[in-house]
Scaffold this motif. Sequence first.
Motif, short mmCIF file in Angstrom:
data_model
loop_
_atom_site.label_atom_id
_atom_site.label_comp_id
_atom_site.label_asym_id
_atom_site.label_seq_id
_atom_site.Cartn_x
_atom_site.Cartn_y
_atom_site.Cartn_z
N LEU A 1 -30.65 -23.98 -49.34
CA LEU A 1 -30.72 -22.60 -49.23
C LEU A 1 -32.34 -22.18 -48.87
O LEU A 1 -33.30 -23.55 -48.46
CB LEU A 1 -31.48 -21.91 -51.06
CG LEU A 1 -31.94 -20.57 -51.62
CD1 LEU A 1 -31.02 -20.13 -50.36
CD2 LEU A 1 -33.09 -20.71 -52.27
N THR A 2 -32.28 -21.33 -47.65
CA THR A 2 -32.86 -21.84 -46.18
C THR A 2 -35.11 -20.99 -47.26
O THR A 2 -34.50 -20.53 -48.43
CB THR A 2 -32.93 -20.39 -45.62
OG1 THR A 2 -33.42 -18.85 -46.51
CG2 THR A 2 -31.67 -20.77 -44.85
N GLU A 3 -35.77 -21.34 -46.00
CA GLU A 3 -36.95 -20.93 -46.90
C GLU A 3 -37.04 -19.37 -47.00
O GLU A 3 -35.86 -18.43 -45.80
CB GLU A 3 -38.20 -20.35 -46.53
CG GLU A 3 -37.92 -21.33 -44.58
CD GLU A 3 -38.51 -22.12 -43.63
OE1 GLU A 3 -38.79 -22.80 -44.10
OE2 GLU A 3 -38.87 -21.36 -42.60
N THR A 4 -37.81 -18.61 -46.73
CA THR A 4 -37.44 -17.34 -46.41
C THR A 4 -37.79 -16.69 -45.45
O THR A 4 -38.89 -17.39 -44.42
CB THR A 4 -38.71 -16.31 -47.68
OG1 THR A 4 -40.24 -16.72 -47.07
CG2 THR A 4 -38.49 -15.98 -48.86
N MET B 1 -11.65 -24.47 -49.94
CA MET B 1 -12.69 -25.88 -48.94
C MET B 1 -13.20 -25.50 -47.44
O MET B 1 -13.81 -26.13 -47.11
CB MET B 1 -11.95 -26.78 -48.86
CG MET B 1 -11.43 -27.57 -50.01
SD MET B 1 -12.39 -27.76 -51.16
CE MET B 1 -12.69 -29.43 -50.77
N GLY B 2 -14.02 -24.50 -47.47
CA GLY B 2 -14.29 -23.91 -46.58
C GLY B 2 -16.24 -23.33 -47.13
O GLY B 2 -16.66 -24.20 -47.96
N THR B 3 -16.64 -22.99 -46.02
CA THR B 3 -18.33 -21.98 -46.51
C THR B 3 -18.72 -21.07 -47.36
O THR B 3 -18.50 -19.64 -46.77
CB THR B 3 -19.05 -22.41 -44.97
OG1 THR B 3 -18.68 -23.74 -44.86
CG2 THR B 3 -20.38 -22.60 -46.00
N THR B 4 -19.03 -21.03 -48.18
CA THR B 4 -19.64 -19.85 -48.72
C THR B 4 -20.89 -19.40 -48.18
O THR B 4 -21.58 -20.68 -47.99
CB THR B 4 -20.13 -20.22 -50.40
OG1 THR B 4 -18.44 -20.13 -50.65
CG2 THR B 4 -20.07 -18.81 -51.59
N VAL B 5 -21.75 -18.37 -48.28
CA VAL B 5 -22.87 -17.75 -47.75
C VAL B 5 -22.86 -16.82 -48.05
O VAL B 5 -21.83 -15.61 -48.83
CB VAL B 5 -22.76 -17.16 -45.72
CG1 VAL B 5 -23.69 -17.18 -45.70
CG2 VAL B 5 -21.96 -19.16 -44.90
N VAL C 1 -25.92 -20.81 -48.37
CA VAL C 1 -25.14 -21.76 -47.60
C VAL C 1 -24.33 -23.18 -48.48
O VAL C 1 -24.93 -24.07 -48.55
CB VAL C 1 -25.68 -22.82 -46.27
CG1 VAL C 1 -24.14 -23.20 -45.93
CG2 VAL C 1 -26.13 -21.59 -45.57
N ARG C 2 -23.37 -22.87 -48.68
CA ARG C 2 -22.63 -23.83 -50.09
C ARG C 2 -21.24 -24.84 -48.96
O ARG C 2 -20.25 -23.87 -49.40
CB ARG C 2 -22.18 -23.67 -51.45
CG ARG C 2 -21.99 -24.19 -51.87
CD ARG C 2 -21.07 -23.79 -52.97
NE ARG C 2 -19.84 -23.62 -53.25
CZ ARG C 2 -18.29 -23.28 -54.11
NH1 ARG C 2 -18.69 -22.72 -54.42
NH2 ARG C 2 -16.95 -22.92 -53.25
N ALA D 1 -26.28 -38.53 -51.02
CA ALA D 1 -25.54 -37.21 -50.28
C ALA D 1 -25.67 -36.02 -50.23
O ALA D 1 -25.24 -35.13 -49.76
CB ALA D 1 -24.63 -38.04 -51.75
N ILE D 2 -26.84 -35.92 -51.13
CA ILE D 2 -27.36 -34.71 -51.29
C ILE D 2 -27.72 -33.87 -49.40
O ILE D 2 -28.16 -32.98 -48.95
CB ILE D 2 -28.13 -33.47 -51.83
CG1 ILE D 2 -27.84 -33.57 -53.53
CG2 ILE D 2 -29.22 -32.96 -51.81
CD1 ILE D 2 -28.79 -34.00 -54.71
N ARG D 3 -28.44 -34.81 -48.98
CA ARG D 3 -28.99 -35.23 -47.86
C ARG D 3 -28.34 -35.40 -46.43
O ARG D 3 -27.82 -35.11 -45.93
CB ARG D 3 -30.15 -36.00 -47.93
CG ARG D 3 -31.09 -35.93 -48.12
CD ARG D 3 -32.33 -37.30 -47.58
NE ARG D 3 -31.85 -38.64 -48.22
CZ ARG D 3 -31.96 -39.57 -48.71
NH1 ARG D 3 -33.52 -38.69 -49.83
NH2 ARG D 3 -31.94 -40.61 -48.93
N ARG D 4 -26.59 -35.80 -47.05
CA ARG D 4 -25.28 -35.88 -45.94
C ARG D 4 -25.05 -34.49 -45.93
O ARG D 4 -24.91 -33.81 -44.77
CB ARG D 4 -24.75 -36.39 -46.42
CG ARG D 4 -23.84 -37.21 -45.40
CD ARG D 4 -22.61 -38.44 -46.17
NE ARG D 4 -23.48 -39.50 -46.33
CZ ARG D 4 -23.53 -40.99 -47.32
NH1 ARG D 4 -23.04 -39.61 -48.37
NH2 ARG D 4 -23.67 -41.54 -47.59
N ALA D 5 -24.90 -33.90 -47.21
CA ALA D 5 -24.34 -32.39 -47.53
C ALA D 5 -25.16 -32.07 -46.35
O ALA D 5 -24.66 -30.26 -45.79
CB ALA D 5 -23.89 -32.47 -48.54
N GLY D 6 -26.59 -31.77 -46.68
CA GLY D 6 -27.40 -30.60 -45.85
C GLY D 6 -27.10 -30.89 -44.61
O GLY D 6 -27.47 -29.81 -43.53
#
Length: 413
Positions: free
Chosen positions: A239-242, A262-266, A279-280, A295-300
Amino acid sequence: MNGPITVDIAIIGGGFAGLSAARRISQLDLTARVAVLEAGVVGEGPAGANSGFIIDLPHEVSSDDFSGESEAKFRQSVLIQRSAVALATEMAAENGWGKDVFDPCGRYSVAMSADGDKHLQAYSGQLSKMGEAHRLLKTSEIEAVTGSKAFTSGLFTPGTVIIQPAAYIRGVADCLREPVSLFEQTPALSFERYGAGWLVKTPRGSVQAAKIVMANNGHAESFGFFRRRLLHVFTYASLTETFDPSRLAGERKWAATPALPMGTTVRRITTAGGDRILVRSRYSYNPGIEVSDTAIRRAGRLHDGKFTHRFPALGDVGMQYRWGGAMALTRNHVPAFGEIERDVFAACGCNGLGASNSTAAGIAAAELALGHESELGRVYRQLAAPTSLPPQPLTTIGAKLHLAYREWSAGAE
């Protein structure tokens, strides 16, 4: 919880399934004593990490997946998901939730490629055949919504509800009234036969209950149920900053799922301090039901690229939050549901779409526990049982290869 209590029904898990089950029990029997046991704090688990779509139509819009579905199967899926929407709508009306918590605004499916366009067109044809309201959007029309030139087409369906997941699930908890009790930071450690019912043990107390509803998704395995039948998969979001809303054209609030599975949700989210983009994307197999910071950083890093691709004008806007959320999938895509021991009822195995599927499963499990007949309950009772997984290490190898292939197939989507 401190000390022993006695109730009619103990519900293990305070997420979408558990709290929806408690709500439905209280509707059917005002006198039923219910104890909901939540290991953590409501809203801080997988329910709060949800992307916030209570979807009313089949999620995967791939024509290959959809073309083989019969009309009956389609209607079955719609009944399940619209049961969740109906319960949520009812609570929103009762409690006066604003659109910052509960917004019946519909959703977009968005494409970024010729394959995505083709799938949306095919899905539109199926929706027309089923008499479902929808609207196809051309490139310029979806750009007018999202402010992004990256999307090549879109499809709008009006029945989806968009929620702020943590606020929503806490709102559901706040709806509960006596004789329903919620105990946070009270994990169920085990349960055993006790007379004609069950005794659930917690760190500082116990619950004597006539019946139990298991609403803890993948953690049902921790109690010995559905072993080698659940795939523990995490998906990730950033989630972005404002940012100043004037920096991005289009509507200030919208939610979009990908044209290809399996694509990207926005989502674009409006807040008092400015707008944010969620972004998911990315899926991983985690049999230990835990995810690492690595794993979270890699996905990030993947999310950063997808965000920049879709919104190049916001390239200097950083991500403020990143997280992973657990799902429990079954090999044959059915829920882990039903009376799994005498007076023990399961509402697990969400197979994604946790806000919709887990809510509906919780409703159906509550009805089953009370012997209440409904069309939703009949649908759930007709579903097959989860099939067993291959022995290790074949399950791990197969799951990782399958997820990687599905993500690769989604391409730019």
